[in-house]
Design a protein around this motif. Structure first.
Motif, PDB file in Angstrom:
ATOM      1  N   TYR A  71       0.832  -1.203   0.000  1.00 21.83           N
ATOM      2  CA  TYR A  71       0.000   0.000   0.000  1.00 21.83           C
ATOM      3  C   TYR A  71       0.867   1.255   0.000  1.00 21.83           C
ATOM      4  CZ  TYR A  71      -2.558   3.911   1.879  1.00 21.83           C
ATOM      5  OH  TYR A  71      -3.066   5.168   2.076  1.00 21.83           O
ATOM      6  N   GLU A  72       1.892   1.274   0.844  1.00 22.64           N
ATOM      7  CA  GLU A  72       2.751   2.452   0.934  1.00 22.64           C
ATOM      8  C   GLU A  72       3.458   2.715  -0.394  1.00 22.64           C
ATOM      9  OE1 GLU A  72       6.167   4.338   3.900  1.00 22.64           O
ATOM     10  OE2 GLU A  72       5.536   2.252   4.119  1.00 22.64           O
ATOM     11  N   GLN A  73       3.955   1.673  -1.036  1.00 19.83           N
ATOM     12  CA  GLN A  73       4.634   1.836  -2.317  1.00 19.83           C
ATOM     13  C   GLN A  73       3.688   2.378  -3.384  1.00 19.83           C
ATOM     14  OE1 GLN A  73       6.081  -2.089  -3.108  1.00 19.83           O
ATOM     15  NE2 GLN A  73       7.674  -2.012  -1.536  1.00 19.83           N
ATOM     16  N   MET A  74       2.500   1.810  -3.476  1.00 17.80           N
ATOM     17  CA  MET A  74       1.557   2.238  -4.500  1.00 17.80           C
ATOM     18  C   MET A  74       1.093   3.671  -4.257  1.00 17.80           C
ATOM     19  SD  MET A  74      -0.711  -1.154  -5.358  1.00 17.80           S
ATOM     20  CE  MET A  74      -1.309  -0.374  -6.852  1.00 17.80           C
ATOM     21  N   THR A  75       0.876   4.022  -3.001  1.00 17.76           N
ATOM     22  CA  THR A  75       0.447   5.384  -2.693  1.00 17.76           C
ATOM     23  C   THR A  75       1.538   6.385  -3.017  1.00 17.76           C
ATOM     24  OG1 THR A  75      -0.957   4.538  -0.906  1.00 17.76           O
ATOM     25  CG2 THR A  75      -0.464   6.888  -0.888  1.00 17.76           C
ATOM     26  N   SER A  76       2.781   6.025  -2.717  1.00 16.35           N
ATOM     27  CA  SER A  76       3.901   6.908  -3.036  1.00 16.35           C
ATOM     28  C   SER A  76       4.021   7.119  -4.539  1.00 16.35           C
ATOM     29  CB  SER A  76       5.197   6.311  -2.473  1.00 16.35           C
ATOM     30  OG  SER A  76       6.292   7.170  -2.728  1.00 16.35           O
ATOM     31  N   GLU A  77       3.851   6.046  -5.297  1.00 21.69           N
ATOM     32  CA  GLU A  77       3.918   6.152  -6.758  1.00 21.69           C
ATOM     33  C   GLU A  77       2.791   7.023  -7.306  1.00 21.69           C
ATOM     34  OE1 GLU A  77       3.789   2.105  -7.973  1.00 21.69           O
ATOM     35  OE2 GLU A  77       5.775   1.629  -7.166  1.00 21.69           O
ATOM     36  N   GLU A  78       1.598   6.852  -6.773  1.00 22.01           N
ATOM     37  CA  GLU A  78       0.460   7.649  -7.232  1.00 22.01           C
ATOM     38  C   GLU A  78       0.635   9.115  -6.880  1.00 22.01           C
ATOM     39  OE1 GLU A  78      -2.845   5.741  -5.451  1.00 22.01           O
ATOM     40  OE2 GLU A  78      -2.771   3.986  -6.776  1.00 22.01           O
ATOM     41  N   ASN A  79       1.138   9.388  -5.676  1.00 23.07           N
ATOM     42  CA  ASN A  79       1.372  10.777  -5.286  1.00 23.07           C
ATOM     43  C   ASN A  79       2.418  11.431  -6.176  1.00 23.07           C
ATOM     44  OD1 ASN A  79      -0.498  10.703  -3.246  1.00 23.07           O
ATOM     45  ND2 ASN A  79       0.981  10.306  -1.616  1.00 23.07           N
ATOM     46  N   ALA A  80       3.465  10.670  -6.511  1.00 22.09           N
ATOM     47  CA  ALA A  80       4.498  11.207  -7.396  1.00 22.09           C
ATOM     48  C   ALA A  80       3.913  11.533  -8.768  1.00 22.09           C
ATOM     49  CB  ALA A  80       5.649  10.213  -7.530  1.00 22.09           C
ATOM     50  N   ALA A  81       3.024  10.670  -9.257  1.00 23.08           N
ATOM     51  CA  ALA A  81       2.385  10.922 -10.551  1.00 23.08           C
ATOM     52  C   ALA A  81       1.480  12.155 -10.479  1.00 23.08           C
ATOM     53  CB  ALA A  81       1.580   9.699 -10.981  1.00 23.08           C
ATOM     54  N   ASP A  82       0.767  12.319  -9.349  1.00 23.84           N
ATOM     55  CA  ASP A  82      -0.088  13.491  -9.168  1.00 23.84           C
ATOM     56  C   ASP A  82       0.743  14.772  -9.175  1.00 23.84           C
ATOM     57  OD1 ASP A  82      -2.345  11.967  -9.036  1.00 23.84           O
ATOM     58  OD2 ASP A  82      -2.485  11.981  -6.846  1.00 23.84           O
ATOM     59  N   ALA A 175       0.792  -1.237  11.749  1.00 27.68           N
ATOM     60  CA  ALA A 175       0.026   0.003  11.860  1.00 27.68           C
ATOM     61  C   ALA A 175       0.608   1.080  10.957  1.00 27.68           C
ATOM     62  CB  ALA A 175       0.018   0.494  13.305  1.00 27.68           C
ATOM     63  N   LEU A 176      -0.291   1.878  10.389  1.00 27.78           N
ATOM     64  CA  LEU A 176       0.085   3.003   9.543  1.00 27.78           C
ATOM     65  C   LEU A 176      -0.500   4.265  10.157  1.00 27.78           C
ATOM     66  CD1 LEU A 176      -0.890   1.428   6.102  1.00 27.78           C
ATOM     67  CD2 LEU A 176       1.391   1.490   7.108  1.00 27.78           C
ATOM     68  N   ALA A 177       0.350   5.245  10.432  1.00 31.43           N
ATOM     69  CA  ALA A 177      -0.121   6.526  10.953  1.00 31.43           C
ATOM     70  C   ALA A 177       0.046   7.563   9.853  1.00 31.43           C
ATOM     71  CB  ALA A 177       0.691   6.926  12.189  1.00 31.43           C
ATOM     72  N   PHE A 178      -1.038   8.272   9.545  1.00 30.88           N
ATOM     73  CA  PHE A 178      -1.042   9.175   8.404  1.00 30.88           C
ATOM     74  C   PHE A 178      -0.837  10.621   8.839  1.00 30.88           C
ATOM     75  CE2 PHE A 178      -3.166   5.446   6.951  1.00 30.88           C
ATOM     76  CZ  PHE A 178      -2.822   5.340   5.618  1.00 30.88           C
ATOM     77  N   ALA A 179       0.012  11.299   8.074  1.00 29.93           N
ATOM     78  CA  ALA A 179       0.093  12.749   8.175  1.00 29.93           C
ATOM     79  C   ALA A 179      -0.775  13.264   7.044  1.00 29.93           C
ATOM     80  CB  ALA A 179       1.534  13.233   8.016  1.00 29.93           C
ATOM     81  N   VAL A 180      -2.035  13.537   7.340  1.00 34.35           N
ATOM     82  CA  VAL A 180      -2.987  13.863   6.282  1.00 34.35           C
ATOM     83  C   VAL A 180      -2.605  15.203   5.670  1.00 34.35           C
ATOM     84  CG1 VAL A 180      -5.393  14.290   5.730  1.00 34.35           C
ATOM     85  CG2 VAL A 180      -4.785  12.584   7.448  1.00 34.35           C
ATOM     86  N   ALA A 181      -2.247  15.171   4.389  1.00 29.09           N
ATOM     87  CA  ALA A 181      -1.823  16.380   3.693  1.00 29.09           C
ATOM     88  C   ALA A 181      -2.652  16.547   2.434  1.00 29.09           C
ATOM     89  CB  ALA A 181      -0.339  16.293   3.334  1.00 29.09           C
ATOM     90  N   SER A 182      -3.006  17.786   2.140  1.00 27.99           N
ATOM     91  CA  SER A 182      -3.818  18.037   0.951  1.00 27.99           C
ATOM     92  C   SER A 182      -3.099  18.969  -0.009  1.00 27.99           C
ATOM     93  CB  SER A 182      -5.149  18.659   1.351  1.00 27.99           C
ATOM     94  OG  SER A 182      -4.945  19.851   2.082  1.00 27.99           O
ATOM     95  N   ALA A 183      -1.797  19.113   0.133  1.00 26.25           N
ATOM     96  CA  ALA A 183      -1.058  20.059  -0.693  1.00 26.25           C
ATOM     97  C   ALA A 183      -1.188  19.748  -2.171  1.00 26.25           C
ATOM     98  CB  ALA A 183       0.417  20.078  -0.282  1.00 26.25           C
ATOM     99  N   VAL A 184      -1.035  18.494  -2.516  1.00 25.00           N
ATOM    100  CA  VAL A 184      -1.094  18.127  -3.930  1.00 25.00           C
ATOM    101  C   VAL A 184      -2.482  18.395  -4.486  1.00 25.00           C
ATOM    102  CG1 VAL A 184      -0.949  16.225  -5.576  1.00 25.00           C
ATOM    103  CG2 VAL A 184       0.763  16.453  -3.786  1.00 25.00           C
ATOM    104  N   ALA A 185      -3.501  17.983  -3.735  1.00 25.22           N
ATOM    105  CA  ALA A 185      -4.868  18.200  -4.198  1.00 25.22           C
ATOM    106  C   ALA A 185      -5.142  19.690  -4.347  1.00 25.22           C
ATOM    107  CB  ALA A 185      -5.859  17.574  -3.226  1.00 25.22           C
ATOM    108  N   TYR A 186      -4.638  20.486  -3.416  1.00 26.94           N
ATOM    109  CA  TYR A 186      -4.853  21.928  -3.455  1.00 26.94           C
ATOM    110  C   TYR A 186      -4.202  22.527  -4.693  1.00 26.94           C
ATOM    111  CZ  TYR A 186      -3.742  26.815  -2.521  1.00 26.94           C
ATOM    112  OH  TYR A 186      -3.569  28.162  -2.637  1.00 26.94           O
ATOM    113  N   VAL A 187      -2.982  22.143  -4.926  1.00 29.43           N
ATOM    114  CA  VAL A 187      -2.262  22.696  -6.061  1.00 29.43           C
ATOM    115  C   VAL A 187      -2.890  22.241  -7.372  1.00 29.43           C
ATOM    116  CG1 VAL A 187      -0.049  22.751  -7.267  1.00 29.43           C
ATOM    117  CG2 VAL A 187      -0.117  22.935  -4.788  1.00 29.43           C
ATOM    118  N   ARG A 188      -3.268  20.958  -7.436  1.00 25.10           N
ATOM    119  CA  ARG A 188      -3.873  20.460  -8.668  1.00 25.10           C
ATOM    120  C   ARG A 188      -5.177  21.203  -8.959  1.00 25.10           C
ATOM    121  NH1 ARG A 188      -4.548  14.227  -8.964  1.00 25.10           N
ATOM    122  NH2 ARG A 188      -5.142  14.802 -11.067  1.00 25.10           N
TER     123      ARG A 188
END
Length: 204
Positions: A71-82, A175-188
């Motif tokens: 999950y972490e790998q796929m999310t990182s890849e998707e965020n990089a693409a975003d 366990a996964l603890a999230f630092a919920v960030a919306s920077a990418v969504a905001y910029v997009r």
């Protein structure tokens, strides 16, 4: 944030994530992982627990960790693409505004007393500065965001049984603890505002 955490919990047990986790484990399929992996989301703590069951504690820990890592790998890849997509849009808009600035500069050299052109130039220069600032913020946030996971606590198999009675299956949690960030969504979202008329500051 609450909605985000529950959405991510659902994604962890998606076929795409489980397929990658199964590939990492080598001998697991999506269907077999669906039977032994479960997730629990805590929106208040921005935390997701990935639980796996197995006949052995080591097997349960390995499975939980493989799915969490997938999950972490796929999310990182998707965020990089975003981020890359958002950068492309921002660069296009910055290029358009730079062209407009050049046009207005040329007009003002021919017509130094053209107040309308001077006003448009100031407005567009302000919009250009805002886009350049947004691009810098995007780069800075992307550098630290990665997968959006602030902390991943790997599942660790206990060295000794936790109960004197043997159990059929061991359940181990990663366990996964999230630092919920919306920077990418905001910029997009901001970047998708197109310049309708390059000479119209109200369209910037």
């Amino acid at each position: 944030p609450e909605r985000f955490v529950f959405q991510q919990a659902s994604r962890i047990t998606s076929r795409t994530v489980l397929q990658r986790g199964g590939e990492a484990l080598g001998d697991e399929t999506v269907e077999s992982l669906q039977r032994v992996v479960s997730v629990r989301a805590d929106a208040e703590l921005n935390r997701i627990e990935v639980t796996a069951t197995s006949p052995t504690p080591d097997g349960a820990a390995e499975t939980a960790n493989a799915v969490a890592e997938a999950y972490e790998q796929m999310t990182s890849e998707e965020n990089a693409a975003d981020v890359e997509e958002a950068n492309v849009v921002l660069e296009e808009q910055i290029s358009e505004l730079n062209d407009t600035v050049d046009e207005l500069d040329a007009r003002l050299r021919r017509e130094p007393n053209n107040r309308v052109a001077a006003s448009r130039l100031r407005t567009i220069e302000g919009a250009l500065l805002a886009l350049e600032t947004r691009a810098s913020e995007l780069a800075a946030n992307a550098a630290v965001r990665g997968s959006g996971i602030r902390l991943r606590e790997p599942a660790i198999a206990p060295e000794a049984p936790s109960s004197p009675k043997p159990v059929r299956d061991a359940a181990i949690v990663a366990a996964l603890a999230f630092a919920v960030a919306s920077a990418v969504a905001y910029v997009r979202a901001g970047a998708r505002r197109r310049v309708v008329d390059r000479t119209d500051p109200g369209s910037v």
